[in-house]
Design a protein around this motif. Sequence first.
Motif, PDB file in Angstrom:
ATOM      1  N   TRP A  68       0.789  -1.195   0.312  1.00 49.11           N
ATOM      2  CA  TRP A  68       0.168   0.025  -0.163  1.00 49.11           C
ATOM      3  C   TRP A  68       0.957   1.254   0.206  1.00 49.11           C
ATOM      4  O   TRP A  68       1.936   1.250   0.507  1.00 49.11           O
ATOM      5  CB  TRP A  68      -0.744  -0.158   1.166  1.00 49.11           C
ATOM      6  CG  TRP A  68      -1.665  -0.971   1.504  1.00 49.11           C
ATOM      7  CD1 TRP A  68      -3.055  -1.473   1.071  1.00 49.11           C
ATOM      8  CD2 TRP A  68      -1.216  -2.227   2.214  1.00 49.11           C
ATOM      9  NE1 TRP A  68      -3.428  -2.712   1.582  1.00 49.11           N
ATOM     10  CE2 TRP A  68      -2.351  -3.257   2.206  1.00 49.11           C
ATOM     11  CE3 TRP A  68      -0.092  -2.755   3.006  1.00 49.11           C
ATOM     12  CZ2 TRP A  68      -2.208  -4.419   2.693  1.00 49.11           C
ATOM     13  CZ3 TRP A  68      -0.251  -4.038   3.576  1.00 49.11           C
ATOM     14  CH2 TRP A  68      -1.259  -5.020   3.280  1.00 49.11           C
ATOM     15  N   LEU A  69       0.204   2.375  -0.461  1.00 51.36           N
ATOM     16  CA  LEU A  69       1.017   3.704  -0.281  1.00 51.36           C
ATOM     17  C   LEU A  69       0.001   4.407   0.680  1.00 51.36           C
ATOM     18  O   LEU A  69      -1.251   4.153   0.978  1.00 51.36           O
ATOM     19  CB  LEU A  69       0.830   4.414  -1.563  1.00 51.36           C
ATOM     20  CG  LEU A  69       1.493   3.975  -2.788  1.00 51.36           C
ATOM     21  CD1 LEU A  69       1.403   4.788  -3.868  1.00 51.36           C
ATOM     22  CD2 LEU A  69       3.033   3.859  -2.294  1.00 51.36           C
ATOM     23  N   VAL A  70       0.536   5.025   1.571  1.00 51.75           N
ATOM     24  CA  VAL A  70      -0.040   6.006   2.779  1.00 51.75           C
ATOM     25  C   VAL A  70       0.598   7.314   2.316  1.00 51.75           C
ATOM     26  O   VAL A  70       1.849   7.439   2.210  1.00 51.75           O
ATOM     27  CB  VAL A  70      -0.234   5.411   3.939  1.00 51.75           C
ATOM     28  CG1 VAL A  70      -0.821   3.920   4.229  1.00 51.75           C
ATOM     29  CG2 VAL A  70       1.363   4.962   4.639  1.00 51.75           C
ATOM     30  N   VAL A  71      -0.217   8.132   2.934  1.00 52.65           N
ATOM     31  CA  VAL A  71       0.179   9.677   2.718  1.00 52.65           C
ATOM     32  C   VAL A  71       0.156  10.343   4.293  1.00 52.65           C
ATOM     33  O   VAL A  71      -0.775  10.259   4.990  1.00 52.65           O
ATOM     34  CB  VAL A  71      -0.757  10.509   2.043  1.00 52.65           C
ATOM     35  CG1 VAL A  71      -0.356  11.840   1.797  1.00 52.65           C
ATOM     36  CG2 VAL A  71      -0.968   9.606   0.699  1.00 52.65           C
ATOM     37  N   ALA A  72       1.524  10.993   4.517  1.00 58.74           N
ATOM     38  CA  ALA A  72       1.354  11.751   5.812  1.00 58.74           C
ATOM     39  C   ALA A  72       0.837  13.115   6.091  1.00 58.74           C
ATOM     40  O   ALA A  72       1.661  13.998   6.137  1.00 58.74           O
ATOM     41  CB  ALA A  72       2.895  11.393   6.309  1.00 58.74           C
ATOM     42  N   SER A  73      -0.125  13.377   5.295  1.00 65.08           N
ATOM     43  CA  SER A  73      -0.704  14.606   5.314  1.00 65.08           C
ATOM     44  C   SER A  73      -1.002  15.461   6.449  1.00 65.08           C
ATOM     45  O   SER A  73      -0.770  16.579   6.553  1.00 65.08           O
ATOM     46  CB  SER A  73      -1.946  14.670   4.115  1.00 65.08           C
ATOM     47  OG  SER A  73      -3.051  13.950   5.092  1.00 65.08           O
TER      48      SER A  73
END
Length: 149
Positions: A68-73
């Motif tokens: 998976w890709l996750v975003v540290a937004s």
Amino acid sequence: MPVEVTARGSRGWKMPRAAIVTMGLIPALYRLLNGRGMGRTLVLTTVGAKTGQKRDAHLTAFPEGDGWLVVASKGGSATHPAWYLNMAAHPNEIWVQAGSRRTRVNAESLKGQDRAKAWSRIVSEFSNYGDYEKKTDREIPVVRLTPVP
């Protein structure tokens, strides 16, 4: 390359305390339902950089191969989410629950063209991430999570 903490920003959105409390309850609900009805999400478990305690975060997931890709937004905040800092501090203690599947993962920060390609995909699938990018002056990290064999 493991998770590499990038510079924090000087401006950004501040998440209301009520939202933080509410978000803290979601991982338990996710586990109870095994992710059913929770959309394209997962629960990320890390070990606290300061506390050494296990910490859960409910995140939007962008499937990529068997990972998976996750975003540290953090919604466009000037600061990074705690889970991102935790991954850098304890890179061998990261787990994902996606649906009923629970697995240990390796985390890798995407850089350069890899990040640009992933970011383009992320923003095309969930435009709110483009809005988050406008709220802050930090580069929002994208992290690839790959199951450990």
